[in-house]
Motif scaffolding. Structure first.
Motif, PDB file in Angstrom:
ATOM      1  N   SER A 448     -43.369 -11.472  78.148  1.00 13.73           N
ATOM      2  CA  SER A 448     -44.503 -12.032  77.404  1.00 13.73           C
ATOM      3  C   SER A 448     -45.501 -12.672  78.358  1.00 13.73           C
ATOM      4  O   SER A 448     -45.197 -12.930  79.532  1.00 13.73           O
ATOM      5  CB  SER A 448     -44.026 -13.036  76.358  1.00 13.73           C
ATOM      6  N   SER A 449     -46.678 -12.916  77.780  1.00 19.02           N
ATOM      7  CA  SER A 449     -47.758 -13.469  78.601  1.00 19.02           C
ATOM      8  C   SER A 449     -47.479 -14.950  78.870  1.00 19.02           C
ATOM      9  O   SER A 449     -46.889 -15.643  78.043  1.00 19.02           O
ATOM     10  CB  SER A 449     -49.048 -13.249  77.818  1.00 19.02           C
ATOM     11  N   ILE A 450     -47.934 -15.424  80.001  1.00 17.87           N
ATOM     12  CA  ILE A 450     -47.666 -16.811  80.374  1.00 17.87           C
ATOM     13  C   ILE A 450     -48.491 -17.788  79.528  1.00 17.87           C
ATOM     14  O   ILE A 450     -48.020 -18.851  79.136  1.00 17.87           O
ATOM     15  CB  ILE A 450     -47.981 -16.998  81.863  1.00 17.87           C
ATOM     16  N   ASP A 451     -49.734 -17.390  79.239  1.00 13.80           N
ATOM     17  CA  ASP A 451     -50.613 -18.331  78.528  1.00 13.80           C
ATOM     18  C   ASP A 451     -50.900 -17.897  77.085  1.00 13.80           C
ATOM     19  O   ASP A 451     -51.788 -18.432  76.435  1.00 13.80           O
ATOM     20  CB  ASP A 451     -51.941 -18.479  79.296  1.00 13.80           C
ATOM     21  N   GLY A 452     -50.165 -16.892  76.619  1.00 12.28           N
ATOM     22  CA  GLY A 452     -50.363 -16.441  75.242  1.00 12.28           C
ATOM     23  C   GLY A 452     -51.556 -15.499  75.080  1.00 12.28           C
ATOM     24  O   GLY A 452     -51.778 -14.950  74.014  1.00 12.28           O
ATOM     25  N   LYS A 453     -52.327 -15.290  76.172  1.00 11.95           N
ATOM     26  CA  LYS A 453     -53.483 -14.393  76.071  1.00 11.95           C
ATOM     27  C   LYS A 453     -53.102 -13.003  76.581  1.00 11.95           C
ATOM     28  O   LYS A 453     -52.155 -12.865  77.352  1.00 11.95           O
ATOM     29  CB  LYS A 453     -54.626 -14.910  76.961  1.00 11.95           C
ATOM     30  N   GLN A 454     -53.911 -12.007  76.199  1.00 10.55           N
ATOM     31  CA  GLN A 454     -53.708 -10.654  76.740  1.00 10.55           C
ATOM     32  C   GLN A 454     -54.045 -10.663  78.224  1.00 10.55           C
ATOM     33  O   GLN A 454     -54.935 -11.410  78.658  1.00 10.55           O
ATOM     34  CB  GLN A 454     -54.656  -9.682  76.046  1.00 10.55           C
ATOM     35  N   ILE A 455     -53.368  -9.817  78.991  1.00  8.69           N
ATOM     36  CA  ILE A 455     -53.695  -9.713  80.423  1.00  8.69           C
ATOM     37  C   ILE A 455     -54.896  -8.779  80.564  1.00  8.69           C
ATOM     38  O   ILE A 455     -54.991  -7.770  79.854  1.00  8.69           O
ATOM     39  CB  ILE A 455     -52.499  -9.148  81.210  1.00  8.69           C
ATOM     40  N   ASP A 456     -55.807  -9.145  81.464  1.00  8.10           N
ATOM     41  CA  ASP A 456     -57.006  -8.337  81.687  1.00  8.10           C
ATOM     42  C   ASP A 456     -56.599  -6.934  82.197  1.00  8.10           C
ATOM     43  O   ASP A 456     -55.916  -6.813  83.212  1.00  8.10           O
ATOM     44  CB  ASP A 456     -57.873  -9.055  82.737  1.00  8.10           C
ATOM     45  N   GLU A 457     -57.031  -5.907  81.468  1.00  6.26           N
ATOM     46  CA  GLU A 457     -56.596  -4.541  81.804  1.00  6.26           C
ATOM     47  C   GLU A 457     -57.506  -3.838  82.810  1.00  6.26           C
ATOM     48  O   GLU A 457     -57.258  -2.686  83.180  1.00  6.26           O
ATOM     49  CB  GLU A 457     -56.512  -3.691  80.516  1.00  6.26           C
TER      50      GLU A 457
END
Ligand code: HEM
Length: 479
Positions: A448-457
């Motif tokens: 899962s993401s560390i900050d709850g946001k989507q990772i920049d693709e």
């Protein structure tokens, strides 16, 4: 004064001649393409810092085959799978060679497998084809199992220490360890000699990926070659390292026993001549470079996709869990029962093709393909990114959707490893290596993401397309 006039005259003559070459009609069936300017050709149209995207945008106007001047290099850009087949399969013999540019001349002197041409290439390709057959790779497959165990063990430690997982570094180590074993039959020691190579390898990829204007400006080539010969420190470091390994290997070489790829190459090319030594060194260099960055970049993207699409992650996990049925390890033989996982891997290769515009080829003679004229010595690019965005073959291409590959009919536009006799020599190995790592990490961990946001693709352009920003993810043990 007279001297200045002469210089001015030469510059004007050069510009006029350069313009004439780019605008002269060469054939009634010649390719269409954007309007070039003197000297730079169409390079001025690569403005976004992501050339594969710029080239894809241009294909919206000119279609799946068009002409693009990389400064002085007449280049054919392809994103139509039917034309690609027509050229690389049905007329493959005319499109086998690689272009000759100063930075490659400096790096390998056109030796080895990836940058050579003609009969020389045919011979080395044949040797590597045989070496890459599964029956000859038993050693490496045994070692892959070990590498997967090492990867899972490192991840277990990261998780129990409450740390974050950095995919890039661990997948790089995984693919490097696999190639090292294949080439030298040795376990890699990352704290030792290899660590000093990682920097130069990254720099070489960066330099080759960003390309140099002086490689594609004919007038500057001789000087540019001399300049890199005298200033580049990275390639000599890599080649010296490989030369050292070669000499060490030679000391224990026994023609009766083939331990690894290096033994095989020594057997075929051992004469002690500088040329043969260069062939051996350049070939292992090619395999090491081509065989590590591509697969590790794809694995990195796979983790990004798991994080950005959690419901897809759960579908992959459910399938793998059901398949292993209580075992704690996924095997290659499980792959036939995991169509969704295989589709996920394919979709990642489509969505972010590691080889964005491939390794260029060149034409050995004037040729007509369909009704299109392609001149001798044209540089040929498959725009893999554009191909995977071709709306005639992929519905909603900007959407990450593994289920598009669940359809049993093969999609003829899915060609991340190219096609024909000079396609990727490591294709099967890469697919096995990625499946083993990917399926086992997903069986063991939830990402899962560390900050709850989507990772920049967004991608970073290079020889290998990879994610722009290195990223970390949280992992949580599943079993
Ligand atoms: C996801 C992983 C990979 C992708 C997407 C990929 C893709 C490609 C592509 C598109 C080419 C250019 C083929 C052409 O000229 O038409 C290529 C060439 C090549 N690849 Fe791969 N590759 C991958 C992994 C590997 C691995 C693991 C190895 C080694 C074991 C490898 C070794 C090579 C070599 C040596 C060439 C040059 C072949 C030649 O010129 O004859 N690749 N690859």
């Amino acid at each position: 004064m007279e001297f200045l006039k002469l210089i001015l005259f030469l510059i004007i003559f050069y510009i006029i001649h350069n313009t004439y070459i780019k605008f002269k009609k060469i054939n009634k069936n010649e390719l269409k393409g954007p309007i070039p300017i003197p000297i730079l050709g169409n390079l001025y149209q690569l403005t976004s810092g992501l050339p594969h995207r710029d080239l894809t945008k241009i294909s919206e106007k000119y279609g799946g085959i068009y002409r693009f001047w990389f400064a002085d290099l007449y280049t054919v850009v392809l994103s139509d799978p039917i034309l690609i087949r027509e050229m690389f399969v049905n007329n493959g013999d005319y499109f086998l060679d690689r272009p000759k540019i100063p930075s490659i001349r400096h790096a390998t002197h056109y030796h080895g497998i990836a940058t050579s041409s003609g009969e020389y290439w045919l011979k080395i390709r044949d040797i590597i084809n045989k070496a890459m057959r599964k029956t000859n790779l038993k050693l490496i497959y045994d070692s892959l199992d070990q590498q997967v165990d090492n990867l899972i063990e490192s991840m277990n430690k990261i998780e129990s220490d409450g740390q974050v997982f950095e995919p890039r570094i661990y997948f790089k180590k995984y693919t490097m360890a696999a190639m090292y074993k294949f080439i030298f039959n040795e376990e890699i020691n990352f704290n030792n000699e290899i660590s000093e190579l990682i920097g130069p390898i990254e720099q070489v990829f960066k330099d080759l990926g960003s390309g140099s204007l002086f490689d594609v400006l004919l007038i500057s080539r001789p000087l540019y070659y001399q300049w890199i010969e005298h200033t580049d420190k990275n390639y000599p470091k890599i080649l010296n390292f490989l030369k050292k390994k070669y000499h060490q290997h030679l000391k224990t070489y026994n023609p009766e026993i083939q331990r690894d790829l290096l033994d095989l190459l020594i057997k075929e090319y051992y004469s002690g001549s500088d040329d043969d030594i260069l062939t051996i060194i350049a070939t292992i260099n090619d395999l090491f470079l081509a065989g590590t960055d591509t697969s590790s970049a794809s694995l990195e993207y796979m983790v990004m996709m798991l994080v950005n699409y959690p419901e897809i992650q759960e579908k992959v996990y459910d399938e793998i869990k059901l398949t292993v049925n209580g075992r704690n390890k996924v095997l290659l033989s499980d792959r036939q029962f995991t169509p969704y996982t295989v589709s996920f891997i394919k979709e990642t290769l489509r969505y972010k093709p590691p080889s964005s515009v491939g390794v260029p080829r060149t034409t050995s003679q004037d040729i007509i393909i369909g009704d299109k004229f392609i001149p001798k010595d044209a540089q040929i690019f498959i725009n893999y990114y554009g191909l995977s965005r071709n709306q005639d073959y992929f519905e909603n291409p900007e959407q990450f959707e593994p289920s598009r590959f669940m359809n049993p009919d093969t999609n003829i536009a899915f060609l991340p490893f190219s096609i024909g006799t000079r396609n990727c020599v490591g294709q099967n190995f890469a697919l096995d290596e990625m499946f083993l790592a990917f399926s086992n990490i997903i069986l063991n961990f939830k990402f899962s993401s560390i900050d709850g946001k989507q990772i920049d693709e967004t991608e970073l352009y290079g020889v290998t397309l990879r994610c722009k920003n290195k990223f970390n993810v949280s992992i949580k043990k599943r079993i």
